[in-house]
Design a protein around this motif. Structure first.
Motif, PDB file in Angstrom:
ATOM      1  N   ARG A   1      47.293  55.118  36.308  1.00  0.00           N
ATOM      2  CA  ARG A   1      46.332  55.284  35.213  1.00  0.00           C
ATOM      3  C   ARG A   1      46.707  54.476  33.974  1.00  0.00           C
ATOM      4  O   ARG A   1      46.258  54.745  32.874  1.00  0.00           O
ATOM      5  N   TYR A   2      47.528  53.490  34.180  1.00  0.00           N
ATOM      6  CA  TYR A   2      47.933  52.631  33.061  1.00  0.00           C
ATOM      7  C   TYR A   2      47.474  51.186  33.291  1.00  0.00           C
ATOM      8  O   TYR A   2      48.164  50.244  32.921  1.00  0.00           O
ATOM      9  N   GLY A   3      46.349  51.066  33.953  1.00  0.00           N
ATOM     10  CA  GLY A   3      45.776  49.734  34.178  1.00  0.00           C
ATOM     11  C   GLY A   3      46.428  48.952  35.302  1.00  0.00           C
ATOM     12  O   GLY A   3      46.170  47.746  35.443  1.00  0.00           O
ATOM     13  N   GLU A   4      47.220  49.627  36.122  1.00  0.00           N
ATOM     14  CA  GLU A   4      47.932  48.896  37.181  1.00  0.00           C
ATOM     15  C   GLU A   4      46.999  48.152  38.137  1.00  0.00           C
ATOM     16  O   GLU A   4      47.268  46.988  38.456  1.00  0.00           O
ATOM     17  N   PRO A   5      45.883  48.787  38.610  1.00  0.00           N
ATOM     18  CA  PRO A   5      45.016  48.043  39.548  1.00  0.00           C
ATOM     19  C   PRO A   5      44.426  46.773  38.930  1.00  0.00           C
ATOM     20  O   PRO A   5      44.407  45.725  39.572  1.00  0.00           O
ATOM     21  N   GLU A   6      43.985  46.865  37.672  1.00  0.00           N
ATOM     22  CA  GLU A   6      43.382  45.702  37.013  1.00  0.00           C
ATOM     23  C   GLU A   6      44.430  44.601  36.799  1.00  0.00           C
ATOM     24  O   GLU A   6      44.130  43.417  36.943  1.00  0.00           O
ATOM     25  N   LEU A   7      45.643  45.020  36.462  1.00  0.00           N
ATOM     26  CA  LEU A   7      46.698  44.026  36.236  1.00  0.00           C
ATOM     27  C   LEU A   7      47.109  43.353  37.543  1.00  0.00           C
ATOM     28  O   LEU A   7      47.362  42.147  37.573  1.00  0.00           O
ATOM     29  N   LEU A   8      47.156  44.126  38.612  1.00  0.00           N
ATOM     30  CA  LEU A   8      47.509  43.520  39.901  1.00  0.00           C
ATOM     31  C   LEU A   8      46.424  42.535  40.334  1.00  0.00           C
ATOM     32  O   LEU A   8      46.718  41.419  40.781  1.00  0.00           O
ATOM     33  N   LYS A   9      45.176  42.943  40.157  1.00  0.00           N
ATOM     34  CA  LYS A   9      44.045  42.041  40.474  1.00  0.00           C
ATOM     35  C   LYS A   9      44.165  40.747  39.654  1.00  0.00           C
ATOM     36  O   LYS A   9      43.985  39.647  40.177  1.00  0.00           O
ATOM     37  N   SER A  10      44.510  40.902  38.395  1.00  0.00           N
ATOM     38  CA  SER A  10      44.651  39.756  37.511  1.00  0.00           C
ATOM     39  C   SER A  10      45.776  38.809  37.960  1.00  0.00           C
ATOM     40  O   SER A  10      45.669  37.590  37.790  1.00  0.00           O
ATOM     41  N   CYS A  11      46.840  39.357  38.551  1.00  0.00           N
ATOM     42  CA  CYS A  11      47.913  38.500  39.105  1.00  0.00           C
ATOM     43  C   CYS A  11      47.357  37.571  40.175  1.00  0.00           C
ATOM     44  O   CYS A  11      47.672  36.379  40.201  1.00  0.00           O
ATOM     45  N   TYR A  12      46.550  38.137  41.071  1.00  0.00           N
ATOM     46  CA  TYR A  12      45.990  37.318  42.152  1.00  0.00           C
ATOM     47  C   TYR A  12      45.007  36.299  41.578  1.00  0.00           C
ATOM     48  O   TYR A  12      45.034  35.121  41.944  1.00  0.00           O
ATOM     49  N   GLU A  13      44.156  36.735  40.639  1.00  0.00           N
ATOM     50  CA  GLU A  13      43.178  35.809  40.048  1.00  0.00           C
ATOM     51  C   GLU A  13      43.860  34.681  39.277  1.00  0.00           C
ATOM     52  O   GLU A  13      43.497  33.513  39.436  1.00  0.00           O
ATOM     53  N   SER A  14      44.833  35.035  38.454  1.00  0.00           N
ATOM     54  CA  SER A  14      45.513  34.003  37.651  1.00  0.00           C
ATOM     55  C   SER A  14      46.231  33.003  38.547  1.00  0.00           C
ATOM     56  O   SER A  14      46.242  31.799  38.264  1.00  0.00           O
ATOM     57  N   SER A  15      46.847  33.505  39.604  1.00  0.00           N
ATOM     58  CA  SER A  15      47.568  32.618  40.530  1.00  0.00           C
ATOM     59  C   SER A  15      46.596  31.689  41.246  1.00  0.00           C
ATOM     60  O   SER A  15      46.863  30.492  41.401  1.00  0.00           O
ATOM     61  N   LEU A  16      45.469  32.229  41.659  1.00  0.00           N
ATOM     62  CA  LEU A  16      44.485  31.403  42.376  1.00  0.00           C
ATOM     63  C   LEU A  16      43.865  30.358  41.442  1.00  0.00           C
ATOM     64  O   LEU A  16      43.612  29.229  41.862  1.00  0.00           O
TER      65      LEU A  16
END
Ligand code: ADP
Length: 172
Positions: free
Chosen positions: A88-103
């Protein structure tokens, strides 16, 4: 349409892969760490750390690119996954952002083949199953809009992760 033909899973050490870019699950300092980060620095050699020192770290969910030195890959994309604190601390959005930023970085550098480890699922404690769902869904969404990247490999070190990705990709 699901971009299944462009996503594959293997069980391997990511430092062995001959792809354009391997992604590193780094920490914010970008000065090396444990797990896959240690393996990448060990295999790439000390010049990687020298280049990383100049980057001034990286925020959670973002990514930075370096050369890959002694690795068979051309580039290392360093991304910083979230530490799991219950979800509940934004972990899913941050993980998604890791994949997006890398791509996005891979796309900007014209990388055709890119390999990801299971970001955040080691020391950072993100539950493997939900992390894998985010990885596959985010990559799938990206591939729908992109024509640069031809192959995304989910490089699982553990048999457990390999099985999870296999079943997610099979069920789509
Ligand atoms: P994090 O701090 O993001 O959790 P870890 O390196 O602890 O990063 O773990 C991330 C994933 O990397 C885990 O699934 C772990 O099994 C995997 N891993 C560890 N070594 C390697 C390697 N040489 N190649 C690919 N994956 C690896």
């Amino acid at each position: 349409m699901f971009q299944k033909n462009k996503m594959t899973v293997i069980q391997s050490d990511i430092t062995k892969l001959e792809v354009d870019a391997v992604v590193n699950a780094a920490n914010k300092e970008l000065l090396g760490g444990g797990g896959v980060d240690a393996a990448i620095h060990r295999a790439a050699g000390p010049e990687l750390l020298e280049e990383c020192r100049k980057l001034n770290g990286c925020e959670v969910g973002k990514a930075k690119m370096t050369s890959a030195y002694n690795l068979p890959a051309k580039y290392v994309i360093h991304t910083v996954g979230p530490i799991w604190r219950g979800g509940r601390y934004g972990e899913p959005e941050l993980l998604k952002s890791c994949y997006e930023s890398s791509l996005e970085l891979a796309q900007n550098y014209d990388c055709k083949k890119i390999a990801f480890p299971c970001i955040s699922t080691g020391v950072y404690g993100y539950p493997s199953e939900s992390a894998a769902q985010i990885a596959v869904n985010t990559c799938n969404e990206f591939l729908k809009e992109d024509s640069t990247i031809l192959e995304i490999t989910f490089c699982c070190f553990l048999g457990k992760d390999y099985s999870i990705y296999r079943s997610i990709l099979r069920d789509h």
